[in-house]
Design a protein around this motif. Structure first.
Motif, PDB file in Angstrom:
ATOM      1  N   ALA A 168     -36.329 -79.791  -0.843  1.00 13.31           N
ATOM      2  CA  ALA A 168     -35.508 -78.749  -1.462  1.00 13.31           C
ATOM      3  C   ALA A 168     -35.440 -78.933  -2.972  1.00 13.31           C
ATOM      4  O   ALA A 168     -35.508 -77.956  -3.721  1.00 13.31           O
ATOM      5  N   MET A 169     -35.347 -80.168  -3.420  1.00 20.33           N
ATOM      6  CA  MET A 169     -35.220 -80.408  -4.861  1.00 20.33           C
ATOM      7  C   MET A 169     -36.551 -80.233  -5.595  1.00 20.33           C
ATOM      8  O   MET A 169     -36.559 -80.041  -6.807  1.00 20.33           O
ATOM      9  N   ARG A 170     -37.651 -80.285  -4.889  1.00 25.70           N
ATOM     10  CA  ARG A 170     -38.967 -80.061  -5.508  1.00 25.70           C
ATOM     11  C   ARG A 170     -39.433 -78.615  -5.366  1.00 25.70           C
ATOM     12  O   ARG A 170     -40.522 -78.275  -5.820  1.00 25.70           O
ATOM     13  N   ASP A 171     -38.648 -77.767  -4.761  1.00 26.86           N
ATOM     14  CA  ASP A 171     -39.036 -76.377  -4.510  1.00 26.86           C
ATOM     15  C   ASP A 171     -39.377 -75.676  -5.829  1.00 26.86           C
ATOM     16  O   ASP A 171     -38.523 -75.555  -6.712  1.00 26.86           O
ATOM     17  N   THR A 231     -39.763 -72.629  -6.445  1.00 26.40           N
ATOM     18  CA  THR A 231     -39.176 -71.295  -6.598  1.00 26.40           C
ATOM     19  C   THR A 231     -37.718 -71.338  -7.041  1.00 26.40           C
ATOM     20  O   THR A 231     -37.090 -70.284  -7.173  1.00 26.40           O
ATOM     21  N   LEU A 232     -37.169 -72.523  -7.275  1.00 16.68           N
ATOM     22  CA  LEU A 232     -35.773 -72.621  -7.693  1.00 16.68           C
ATOM     23  C   LEU A 232     -35.555 -71.936  -9.038  1.00 16.68           C
ATOM     24  O   LEU A 232     -36.364 -72.058  -9.957  1.00 16.68           O
ATOM     25  N   GLN A 233     -34.466 -71.226  -9.131  1.00 20.94           N
ATOM     26  CA  GLN A 233     -34.052 -70.549 -10.362  1.00 20.94           C
ATOM     27  C   GLN A 233     -32.710 -71.144 -10.807  1.00 20.94           C
ATOM     28  O   GLN A 233     -31.929 -71.578  -9.966  1.00 20.94           O
ATOM     29  N   GLY A 264     -29.043 -71.709 -11.321  1.00 18.76           N
ATOM     30  CA  GLY A 264     -27.907 -71.157 -10.588  1.00 18.76           C
ATOM     31  C   GLY A 264     -28.075 -71.234  -9.079  1.00 18.76           C
ATOM     32  O   GLY A 264     -27.112 -71.043  -8.334  1.00 18.76           O
ATOM     33  N   ASP A 265     -29.298 -71.518  -8.589  1.00 22.96           N
ATOM     34  CA  ASP A 265     -29.508 -71.655  -7.143  1.00 22.96           C
ATOM     35  C   ASP A 265     -28.740 -72.865  -6.631  1.00 22.96           C
ATOM     36  O   ASP A 265     -28.706 -73.913  -7.282  1.00 22.96           O
ATOM     37  N   ILE A 266     -28.155 -72.714  -5.462  1.00 22.55           N
ATOM     38  CA  ILE A 266     -27.409 -73.802  -4.829  1.00 22.55           C
ATOM     39  C   ILE A 266     -28.221 -74.282  -3.635  1.00 22.55           C
ATOM     40  O   ILE A 266     -28.665 -73.468  -2.821  1.00 22.55           O
ATOM     41  N   ILE A 267     -28.398 -75.585  -3.542  1.00 22.61           N
ATOM     42  CA  ILE A 267     -29.101 -76.148  -2.387  1.00 22.61           C
ATOM     43  C   ILE A 267     -28.215 -77.186  -1.717  1.00 22.61           C
ATOM     44  O   ILE A 267     -27.348 -77.788  -2.347  1.00 22.61           O
ATOM     45  N   VAL A 319     -26.114 -77.562  -7.668  1.00 27.50           N
ATOM     46  CA  VAL A 319     -26.565 -76.354  -8.351  1.00 27.50           C
ATOM     47  C   VAL A 319     -27.749 -76.722  -9.234  1.00 27.50           C
ATOM     48  O   VAL A 319     -27.706 -77.710  -9.978  1.00 27.50           O
ATOM     49  N   PHE A 320     -28.790 -75.925  -9.137  1.00 26.16           N
ATOM     50  CA  PHE A 320     -29.968 -76.148  -9.980  1.00 26.16           C
ATOM     51  C   PHE A 320     -29.683 -75.573 -11.358  1.00 26.16           C
ATOM     52  O   PHE A 320     -29.365 -74.398 -11.510  1.00 26.16           O
ATOM     53  N   THR A 321     -29.784 -76.410 -12.394  1.00 28.24           N
ATOM     54  CA  THR A 321     -29.515 -75.970 -13.767  1.00 28.24           C
ATOM     55  C   THR A 321     -30.734 -76.152 -14.654  1.00 28.24           C
ATOM     56  O   THR A 321     -30.662 -75.913 -15.860  1.00 28.24           O
ATOM     57  N   GLY A 322     -31.836 -76.557 -14.070  1.00 24.36           N
ATOM     58  CA  GLY A 322     -33.039 -76.826 -14.862  1.00 24.36           C
ATOM     59  C   GLY A 322     -33.882 -75.593 -15.090  1.00 24.36           C
ATOM     60  O   GLY A 322     -33.427 -74.461 -14.940  1.00 24.36           O
ATOM     61  N   ARG A 323     -35.130 -75.838 -15.458  1.00 21.13           N
ATOM     62  CA  ARG A 323     -36.090 -74.764 -15.688  1.00 21.13           C
ATOM     63  C   ARG A 323     -37.161 -74.815 -14.618  1.00 21.13           C
ATOM     64  O   ARG A 323     -37.129 -75.646 -13.734  1.00 21.13           O
ATOM     65  N   GLU A 324     -38.135 -73.948 -14.708  1.00 22.87           N
ATOM     66  CA  GLU A 324     -39.172 -73.834 -13.677  1.00 22.87           C
ATOM     67  C   GLU A 324     -40.222 -74.926 -13.766  1.00 22.87           C
ATOM     68  O   GLU A 324     -41.183 -74.908 -13.023  1.00 22.87           O
TER      69      GLU A 324
END
Length: 121
Positions: A78-81, A83-85, A87-90, A98-103
């Motif tokens: 999940a953390m290596r996905d 497609t994470l944007q 604000g996404d919550i996993i 909450v994912f706060t990084g970049r692509e």
């Protein structure tokens, strides 16, 4: 003189090694008396045993992984996905993040707990 000594040493070594091989060949290799058909039969029997071993190994299910290892692997996926944007919550094995990084390639610092990302109203 040194070259002659080295050549003599190598020649005597090779002669001793080849004499040993010829003298012990029949003793060390009892299969040398087998006919071609007997040898082929032994090869076929060995191939059959190998195929049975492989079939038995494939028929047995792999041992189940421990639950904590499964949870860790799911969290890592999940953390290596890619497609994470932002604000996404996993859901992870340690709770929601909450994912706060970049692509780009995700780092552990790209994830924060939901409480630390809340906006005041």
């Amino acid at each position: 003189m040194t070259f002659r000594f080295a050549a003599l040493l190598v020649t005597s070594f090779l002669a001793a090694a080849s004499a040993r091989c010829f003298g012990q060949e029949a003793e060390e290799f009892p299969d040398s008396a087998l006919t071609r058909e007997q040898w082929q039969q032994r090869v076929e029997e060995a191939r059959h045993r190998s195929m049975e071993f492989i079939a038995n190994a494939r028929a047995q299910p792999p041992p189940p992984l421990p639950a904590d290892q499964l949870a860790r692997e799911a969290t890592d996926r999940a953390m290596r996905d890619p497609t994470l944007q932002p604000g996404d919550i996993i859901s992870t094995n340690k709770g929601f993040v909450v994912f706060t990084g970049r692509e780009e390639e995700h780092q552990p610092s790209d994830f924060q707990s939901p409480q630390s990302t809340e906006h005041p109203r």
